[in-house]
Write an enzyme that holds these catalytic residues in place. Structure first.
Site, PDB file in Angstrom:
ATOM      1  N   GLU A 113      -6.413 -10.066  -2.016  1.00 35.41           N
ATOM      2  CA  GLU A 113      -7.168  -9.939  -0.757  1.00 35.41           C
ATOM      3  C   GLU A 113      -8.670  -9.804  -1.034  1.00 35.41           C
ATOM      4  OE1 GLU A 113      -5.567  -6.846   1.771  1.00 35.41           O
ATOM      5  OE2 GLU A 113      -3.498  -7.388   1.295  1.00 35.41           O
TER       6      GLU A 113
ATOM      7  N   ASP B  97     -12.457  -9.541  -1.189  1.00 35.62           N
ATOM      8  CA  ASP B  97     -13.729  -9.647  -0.472  1.00 35.62           C
ATOM      9  C   ASP B  97     -14.701  -8.670  -1.119  1.00 35.62           C
ATOM     10  OD1 ASP B  97     -12.763  -7.246   0.793  1.00 35.62           O
ATOM     11  OD2 ASP B  97     -12.118  -8.374   2.548  1.00 35.62           O
TER      12      ASP B  97
ATOM     13  N   GLU C 132       0.803  -1.226   0.000  1.00 37.00           N
ATOM     14  CA  GLU C 132       0.000   0.000   0.000  1.00 37.00           C
ATOM     15  C   GLU C 132       0.837   1.278   0.000  1.00 37.00           C
ATOM     16  OE1 GLU C 132      -2.796  -0.586   3.214  1.00 37.00           O
ATOM     17  OE2 GLU C 132      -3.659  -2.344   2.248  1.00 37.00           O
TER      18      GLU C 132
ATOM     19  N   HIS D  26     -10.608  -5.272  -2.427  1.00 34.49           N
ATOM     20  CA  HIS D  26     -11.627  -5.141  -1.378  1.00 34.49           C
ATOM     21  C   HIS D  26     -12.807  -4.385  -1.997  1.00 34.49           C
ATOM     22  CE1 HIS D  26      -8.990  -6.733   1.662  1.00 34.49           C
ATOM     23  NE2 HIS D  26      -8.053  -5.861   1.334  1.00 34.49           N
TER      24      HIS D  26
ATOM     25  N   ASN E 160       1.939  -4.451  -3.508  1.00 31.61           N
ATOM     26  CA  ASN E 160       0.536  -4.816  -3.285  1.00 31.61           C
ATOM     27  C   ASN E 160      -0.225  -3.565  -2.847  1.00 31.61           C
ATOM     28  OD1 ASN E 160      -1.475  -6.980  -2.765  1.00 31.61           O
ATOM     29  ND2 ASN E 160      -1.266  -6.392  -0.612  1.00 31.61           N
TER      30      ASN E 160
HETATM   31  O1  G3I Z   1      -3.132  -7.474  18.568  1.00 31.46           O
HETATM   32  C1  G3I Z   1      -4.072  -6.525  19.104  1.00 31.46           C
HETATM   33  C2  G3I Z   1      -4.603  -7.000  20.436  1.00 31.46           C
HETATM   34  O2  G3I Z   1      -3.537  -7.049  21.363  1.00 31.46           O
HETATM   35  C3  G3I Z   1      -5.705  -6.039  20.893  1.00 31.46           C
HETATM   36  O3  G3I Z   1      -6.289  -6.548  22.066  1.00 31.46           O
HETATM   37  C4  G3I Z   1      -6.772  -5.893  19.843  1.00 31.46           C
HETATM   38  C5  G3I Z   1      -7.820  -4.870  20.214  1.00 31.46           C
HETATM   39  O4  G3I Z   1      -8.467  -4.342  19.100  1.00 31.46           O
HETATM   40  O5  G3I Z   1      -6.173  -5.467  18.622  1.00 31.46           O
HETATM   41  C6  G3I Z   1      -5.215  -6.393  18.132  1.00 31.46           C
HETATM   42  O6  G3I Z   1      -4.706  -5.883  16.945  1.00 31.46           O
HETATM   43  C7  G3I Z   1      -5.558  -5.961  15.824  1.00 31.46           C
HETATM   44  C8  G3I Z   1      -4.824  -6.705  14.726  1.00 31.46           C
HETATM   45  O7  G3I Z   1      -5.599  -6.730  13.531  1.00 31.46           O
HETATM   46  C9  G3I Z   1      -4.539  -8.154  15.115  1.00 31.46           C
HETATM   47  O8  G3I Z   1      -5.711  -8.836  15.331  1.00 31.46           O
HETATM   48  C10 G3I Z   1      -5.867  -4.556  15.336  1.00 31.46           C
HETATM   49  O9  G3I Z   1      -6.666  -3.888  16.307  1.00 31.46           O
HETATM   50  C11 G3I Z   1      -6.592  -4.596  14.023  1.00 31.46           C
HETATM   51  O10 G3I Z   1      -6.695  -3.273  13.505  1.00 31.46           O
HETATM   52  C12 G3I Z   1      -5.809  -5.420  13.016  1.00 31.46           C
HETATM   53  O11 G3I Z   1      -6.552  -5.459  11.842  1.00 31.46           O
HETATM   54  C13 G3I Z   1      -5.892  -5.971  10.714  1.00 31.46           C
HETATM   55  C14 G3I Z   1      -5.692  -4.866   9.666  1.00 31.46           C
HETATM   56  O12 G3I Z   1      -5.083  -5.423   8.526  1.00 31.46           O
HETATM   57  C15 G3I Z   1      -4.827  -3.735  10.172  1.00 31.46           C
HETATM   58  O13 G3I Z   1      -4.603  -2.813   9.158  1.00 31.46           O
HETATM   59  C16 G3I Z   1      -6.731  -7.053  10.130  1.00 31.46           C
HETATM   60  O14 G3I Z   1      -6.805  -8.129  11.066  1.00 31.46           O
HETATM   61  C17 G3I Z   1      -6.140  -7.534   8.814  1.00 31.46           C
HETATM   62  O15 G3I Z   1      -7.024  -8.426   8.200  1.00 31.46           O
HETATM   63  C18 G3I Z   1      -5.906  -6.344   7.900  1.00 31.46           C
HETATM   64  O16 G3I Z   1      -5.343  -6.761   6.727  1.00 31.46           O
HETATM   65  C19 G3I Z   1      -5.097  -5.744   5.746  1.00 31.46           C
HETATM   66  C20 G3I Z   1      -3.898  -6.164   4.941  1.00 31.46           C
HETATM   67  O17 G3I Z   1      -2.809  -6.435   5.774  1.00 31.46           O
HETATM   68  C21 G3I Z   1      -3.524  -5.102   3.921  1.00 31.46           C
HETATM   69  N1  G3I Z   1      -4.645  -4.762   3.099  1.00 31.46           N
HETATM   70  C22 G3I Z   1      -5.870  -4.439   3.802  1.00 31.46           C
HETATM   71  C23 G3I Z   1      -6.253  -5.534   4.774  1.00 31.46           C
HETATM   72  C24 G3I Z   1      -7.549  -5.221   5.463  1.00 31.46           C
HETATM   73  O18 G3I Z   1      -7.430  -4.073   6.256  1.00 31.46           O
END
Ligand code: G3I
Length: 477
Positions: free
Chosen positions: A270, A272, A165, A242, A206
């Site tokens: 990715e 969806d 990104e 997405h 990507n």
């Molecule tokens: O690890 C912490 C945890 O300690 C805490 O308790 C919890 C509370 O919200 O958050 C946890 O972190 C989360 C993390 O995922 C791991 O689960 C974050 O809040 C959450 O924002 C994060 O989201 C991820 C997101 O990327 C962040 O940008 C999604 O799971 C993941 O699917 C998403 O993936 C991205 C790709 O990498 C890039 N392209 C877009 C795609 C969707 O956003």
């Protein structure tokens, strides 16, 4: 990431009566086409077309047996959802932790799935210590991060999203800490570091909202053109995809094709397709139409290597957390039941004409020699074959076989070998196998049997047992 395509959300119409009629017609059409193929899986159908079909899994997902069983049955590629990102792998400077990423890799390997590494350099999920570095330290830290992580996973990932990104919506590069420190050069620096660490991994940029021809994809296209012309090791472009239901860009295929024409692989990374909840049946049918369009676009571009959905089922997706009110973006519902999107994706794979990713090597520097090739036989007959181990792990390995025509064109080939120590193939792509005891015979798939004089193609497989490089023979009728 920021919510893509929000303006079009506001204008979306909900003419449910007409849509329901259309949906019923679509359902009948899909249903009529399905019975002969319904027993297949996405991965088997994709492999028959020389592609993969992937999913994203997090470490949390690995504990949900219904979800991982479905993933293992349907997909042959895994992208770790979060576990290889910088905040997970180097939370403090010089202190690396690959435990969670390793768990995803071993899940994939033990189920005959390959891995897309995601990701090495990204402005998000970046620990604060990196963003607050003095700018003259950023390049060294970035190169060290890439080298350490790509070396750790060397031979275990099929491809890396080296840069994730990097673009703003207007086609300019984001002014993140990497850009501030190195300007636009950071992309080439990152790609070169990744290539030095794992010369066999395909290296990608990507991004999202680059699926259609628009300002953002135009910016990336110019950069890709420039990187390729300089010989920077860029091998592919990942189109995150997405989408919002009913809004697949009409230029998706043409856009992927123009990147492919630069000599790059392309992939849907990715996928969806979110719906404003609650989803009605016409929207679910439209979602099926959308998934079919995406799969067909990939199949129509010979360098499109595969499609990955960002998750498995509607119960485990990032969408509602980021786009409140939206949901149901996956091919399976939250009870793991297949939706029209699954049927449509499978049907698109099964009904498309046979095409396969071009065997043309990337324009950028060629990969280093294979890890353990069998001796290259002289091409005295119609064809020759060389088997190479590209990856191994306790109890299993992955190999690639290059089949090359001799001085005349061949139309159909057969490769044979005998396993020395009880090895068994768990998954094979770009060919059809038959096994008798320790003897393996692989014939060309329907799309890669014809080779011009001197031309080559490859097939690959994952196997159980100790990695071996038996002598292989190639014959052609
Ligand atoms: O690890 C912490 C945890 O300690 C805490 O308790 C919890 C509370 O919200 O958050 C946890 O972190 C989360 C993390 O995922 C791991 O689960 C974050 O809040 C959450 O924002 C994060 O989201 C991820 C997101 O990327 C962040 O940008 C999604 O799971 C993941 O699917 C998403 O993936 C991205 C790709 O990498 C890039 N392209 C877009 C795609 C969707 O956003």
């Amino acid at each position: 990431m920021k919510p893509p395509n929000h303006s079009s959300d506001r204008s979306r119409g909900r003419v449910r009566g007409l849509a329901a009629v259309l949906a019923a017609a679509t359902a009948v059409a899909v249903g009529l086409a399905m019975p002969a193929q319904a027993a297949s899986t996405l991965k088997a159908s994709a492999e028959a077309k020389g592609r993969y079909f992937g999913t994203a899994l997090t470490r949390g997902d690995l504990g949900i047996s219904a979800e991982v069983n479905l993933a293992a049955a349907q997909f042959d590629m895994v992208t770790p959802g979060n576990e290889m990102k910088w905040d997970a792998t180097e939370p403090s400077r010089g202190s690396f932790n690959f435990g969670s990423g390793d768990q995803i890799v071993s899940f994939a390997q033990s189920h005959g799935m390959r891995v897309r590494g995601h990701n090495l350099v990204w402005h998000a999920q970046l620990p604060a210590w990196v963003s607050s570095l003095p700018l003259n330290q950023v390049q060294g830290v970035m190169e060290n991060h890439i080298t350490t992580e790509a070396t750790h996973y060397k031979g275990k990932v099929y491809a890396w999203d080296v840069i994730n990104e990097p673009y703003n919506e207007d086609g300019t590069l984001r002014q993140d800490v990497f850009y501030k420190a190195m300007g636009a050069n950071y992309l080439a620096i990152a790609l070169r570091a990744a290539h030095a660490a794992d010369p066999n991994a395909k290296l990608y940029i990507n991004d999202y909202n680059i699926e259609g021809i628009n300002a953002k994809s135009n910016g990336l296209y110019s950069l890709a053109q420039s990187l390729v012309s300089q010989g920077v090791p860029l091998h592919g472009i990942g189109f995150e995809s997405h989408f919002i239901v009913g809004q697949i860009p009409s230029s998706l295929q043409a856009n992927m094709q123009r990147f492919a024409d630069l000599g790059l692989d392309v992939a849907i990374t990715e996928l969806d397709d979110r719906i404003l909840m609650p989803a009605d049946s016409s929207e679910l049918q439209q979602q099926g139409t959308d998934y079919g369009k995406v799969v067909n676009a990939c199949l129509a571009v010979s360098r499109c290597v595969g499609v990955s959905q960002w998750g498995v089922d509607d119960g485990h997706t990032w969408i509602p957390g980021t786009f409140p009110g939206y949901g149901a973006p996956m091919m399976w519902d939250s009870s793991y039941q297949p939706k029209p999107a699954y049927t449509a994706a499978l049907n698109a794979l099964n009904s498309a004409p046979n095409t396969s990713p071009s065997p043309t090597p990337p324009v950028s520097p060629s990969p280093t020699p294979p890890v353990s090739p069998s001796p290259t036989p002289p091409v005295t007959g119609a064809c020759s074959a060389t088997l190479t181990t590209v990856n191994s792990w306790p109890g299993g390995f992955q190999s690639e076989v290059t089949v090359r025509a001799g001085s005349s064109a061949v139309n159909g080939w057969t490769v044979k070998w005998t396993w020395p120590g009880g090895q068994t193939i768990s998954s094979l792509w770009n060919g059809t196998q038959s096994v008798s005891g320790s003897s393996v015979t692989v014939r060309n798939a329907s799309y890669n049997g014809s080779l011009a004089a001197g031309a080559s193609t490859t097939f690959g497989f994952t196997a159980n047992g100790t990695a071996a490089t038996p002598a292989v023979t190639c014959t052609s009728p």
